[in-house]
Design a protein around this motif. Structure first.
Motif, mmCIF file in Angstrom:
data_model
loop_
_atom_site.group_PDB
_atom_site.id
_atom_site.type_symbol
_atom_site.label_atom_id
_atom_site.label_comp_id
_atom_site.label_asym_id
_atom_site.label_seq_id
_atom_site.Cartn_x
_atom_site.Cartn_y
_atom_site.Cartn_z
ATOM 1 N N LYS A 85 10.690 -2.662 9.182
ATOM 2 C CA LYS A 85 10.217 -2.250 7.872
ATOM 3 C C LYS A 85 11.368 -1.638 7.077
ATOM 4 O O LYS A 85 12.298 -1.049 7.633
ATOM 5 N N LYS A 86 11.284 -1.780 5.756
ATOM 6 C CA LYS A 86 12.292 -1.195 4.873
ATOM 7 C C LYS A 86 11.907 0.217 4.435
ATOM 8 O O LYS A 86 12.766 1.015 4.075
ATOM 9 N N ARG A 87 10.612 0.499 4.463
ATOM 10 C CA ARG A 87 10.143 1.819 4.045
ATOM 11 C C ARG A 87 10.416 2.830 5.149
ATOM 12 O O ARG A 87 9.855 2.757 6.232
ATOM 13 N N HIS A 121 13.808 0.558 -3.861
ATOM 14 C CA HIS A 121 12.475 0.134 -4.293
ATOM 15 C C HIS A 121 11.440 0.380 -3.197
ATOM 16 O O HIS A 121 10.278 0.691 -3.488
ATOM 17 N N SER A 122 11.878 0.250 -1.927
ATOM 18 C CA SER A 122 10.962 0.484 -0.808
ATOM 19 C C SER A 122 10.855 1.961 -0.444
ATOM 20 O O SER A 122 9.945 2.359 0.290
ATOM 21 N N ASN A 123 11.808 2.765 -0.938
ATOM 22 C CA ASN A 123 11.813 4.211 -0.674
ATOM 23 C C ASN A 123 11.977 4.948 -2.003
ATOM 24 O O ASN A 123 13.051 5.492 -2.298
#
Length: 256
Positions: A85-87, A121-123
């Motif tokens: 996951k990127k988050r 954008h993911s965080n």
């Protein structure tokens, strides 16, 4: 297959990147590997006496140790690029500099910045730290050029911190951590894929807990850069490898 692949990709590096010594690493490694697997065993069958036999065994075992170490390094580097996951609920996303031309970022550096923006954008709670000082042939600090590039891509200035003093990866991490205001922050480090693992090792030495995300680059360049990164790793850990070489020498001396 490995030897041929390395040799062919080594030619591509030289064709595309020029005749600099560092660009010969892939080709040189392929030639040395070929000689080690084909010519070196023949040398072991020659009569050399005690000294020659000891020298042959020492070089053979040292080469086997280095190849094993390289395999472990490459596997570790690959595993550290796998993320489900990127988050990450990250507080800071540190993008490492890679040189600019005048005031313009290079394609390699642009890929790092775009990877950092993607992770931002993911965080959404994170802040980008653009890290890089001013080197020869650069009109401004890398960090400043990186910040301008990110702004052009739509990132708000309030989401960017510029670190413009560092001259190496070690300083990138050290100076960037000094700009972090939160206690025990969650940190993501972004660099080119082949550079992620060594950056994480340097971060660990500094006590900076982080995860690394890689930006892609051309395959032929990646192979050459991985060998260069491995050499950099050896320079970081030279003491333990010196001890291993001494142990190999002692075992051979005692056993024969």
């Amino acid at each position: 297959i490995l030897i041929v692949t390395l040799f062919v990709e080594g030619i591509k590096v030289i064709r595309h990147e020029g005749l600099r010594p560092a660009n010969f690493l892939t080709m040189l490694f392929s030639v040395l590997l070929y000689l080690y697997l084909t010519v070196w065993p023949v040398a072991g069958g020659l009569e050399k006496g005690r000294l020659g036999t000891n020298l042959y065994l020492f070089i053979s075992l040292s080469a086997a140790y280095m190849l094993s170490l390289m395999a472990i390094y490459l596997l570790s580097a690959a595993l550290n690029l796998i993320h489900w996951k990127k988050r990450r609920e990250a507080d800071y996303i540190v993008v490492l500099g890679a040189g600019v031309i005048g005031t313009r970022v290079t394609p390699l550096l642009a890929a790092r910045i775009e990877r950092g923006i993607e992770l931002l954008h993911s965080n959404p709670g994170a802040v980008l730290i653009m890290s890089g000082g001013q080197g020869p042939g650069e009109d401004i600090a890398e960090g400043e050029a990186m910040a301008r590039y990110a702004e052009e891509k739509g990132v708000g200035i309030e989401k960017i911190i510029v670190e413009g003093r560092s001259k190496s990866t070690e300083e990138n991490l050290l100076f960037s951590s000094g700009l972090m205001e939160k206690d025990r922050p969650k940190v993501v480090v972004v660099t080119t894929s082949y550079h992620v693992f060594r950056a994480l090792l340097l971060a660990k030495q500094q006590g900076l807990k982080c995860v690394g995300f890689g930006a892609k680059t051309k395959w032929y360049f990646t192979l050459n850069a991985l060998i260069r990164e491995f050499i950099g790793y050896l320079s970081l850990t030279w003491k333990q490898h010196t001890v291993m070489a001494a142990l190999i020498f002692i075992v051979i001396t005692v056993a024969i």
